[in-house]
Design a protein around this motif. Structure first.
Motif, short mmCIF file in Angstrom:
data_model
loop_
_atom_site.label_atom_id
_atom_site.label_comp_id
_atom_site.label_asym_id
_atom_site.label_seq_id
_atom_site.Cartn_x
_atom_site.Cartn_y
_atom_site.Cartn_z
N GLU A 104 0.83 -1.21 0.00
CA GLU A 104 0.00 0.00 0.00
C GLU A 104 0.86 1.25 0.00
O GLU A 104 0.55 2.24 -0.69
N ARG A 108 0.87 4.28 -2.80
CA ARG A 108 0.61 5.69 -2.47
C ARG A 108 1.78 6.58 -2.87
O ARG A 108 1.57 7.70 -3.36
N SER A 182 2.79 10.57 2.67
CA SER A 182 2.22 9.38 2.01
C SER A 182 2.18 8.19 2.97
O SER A 182 1.22 7.42 2.98
#
Length: 285
Positions: A104, A108, A182
């Motif tokens: 993830e 991002r 992020s």
């Protein structure tokens, strides 16, 4: 009648810590990566005086055996706290990044900062994307080259201890802020090289967290620890120990944070402090 000059009062003795935690690059080691004879002697003398030594580094676990051969048989906290090793190089603890969290984070960061490339540090290996620069400790250890999404896919015996991200054009401060935003709370975000390179560890995994968890098992409190560092990845450690030392060559954030100072790495600043500790009363606080 003559008078005898009053001697200048001596500086108060430096408190002797029970444990010394020191960063390596830019701190204990000279800028060429070497360990000076003075520092080697100071480490030996400190150990003989009953001061425990911990080498606390951002370097990957695969560097640990060579470090122990070069510097001496001490405990090693590697990969910014993601791994702890005994003086014989056996693993005591690892704190990997979950693969779904890393995936993830990569997604991002790619969306937020186009052009980013990634590398991965495992326990005994290293992998990177084709566009990632040739920056690595022991490049011969590279075993995997491919997309980050593949490098962080779970595999038997393969744990991601540190994820690294590089950007070819953004200044470090800009890239770091974008990377930190992020990541959010999904990872610990730091940097340590001065290059446009950002490092991620699992949430809560820092040099400080691993140092304090280990030292507490030894019955040593944070106030009984002296720590030395030069870069932002040392800040959590320097903020939690009783005697935080910044090298004079340290990053401005480190110089602002640490209340104690010692000479630069190339002037054997850690050795100078160790020599003062050895001369001080044992465990005086």
């Amino acid at each position: 009648m003559t008078t005898t000059p009053t001697p200048t009062p001596a500086s108060p003795p430096h408190p002797r810590p029970k444990l010394v935690a020191t960063d390596l690059d830019g701190t204990l080691l000279h800028s060429d990566g070497s360990l000076s004879q003075r520092t080697r002697a100071a480490l030996t003398a400190a150990s003989k005086a009953g001061i425990r030594i911990a080498l606390v580094t951002g370097r990957p676990p695969r560097c640990v055996p060579a470090l122990l051969e070069t510097i001496g048989r001490h405990y090693v906290i590697a990969a910014n706290g993601a791994a702890l090793y005994a003086p014989d190089a056996t693993t005591i603890r690892i704190s990997p990044i979950r693969s779904d969290t890393a995936t993830e984070l990569v997604t991002r960061l790619r969306d937020a900062v186009p052009g980013v490339s990634f590398a991965v540090e495992y326990e005994t290996a290293y992998g990177h994307e084709p566009d990632y620069p040739n920056w690595s400790f022991g490049e011969e250890a590279v075993e995997l080259i491919g997309p980050a999404e593949d490098l962080i896919t779970p595999a038997p015996g393969r744990h991601v201890l540190k994820l690294l991200a590089h950007h070819p054009t953004l200044p470090l401060d800009v890239f770091y802020e974008q990377a930190r935003r992020s990541a959010g709370s999904s990872a610990e975000t730091t940097h340590s090289t001065g290059l446009s390179l950002v490092e991620f560890s699992a949430p809560g995994v820092t040099k400080a967290a691993t140092l304090l968890a280990w030292s507490s098992r030894l019955g040593i409190t944070a106030d009984e620890i002296a720590a030395f560092g030069d870069m932002p990845n040392d800040l959590p450690m320097l903020k939690t120990v009783g005697a935080p030392y910044a090298m004079t060559n340290a990053h401005p954030d480190v110089l602002r944070t640490a209340r104690c100072r010692t000479a630069s790495n190339d002037e054997d600043g850690v050795a100078q402090a160790l020599e003062r500790f050895i001369a001080a009363p044992a465990h005086a606080h």
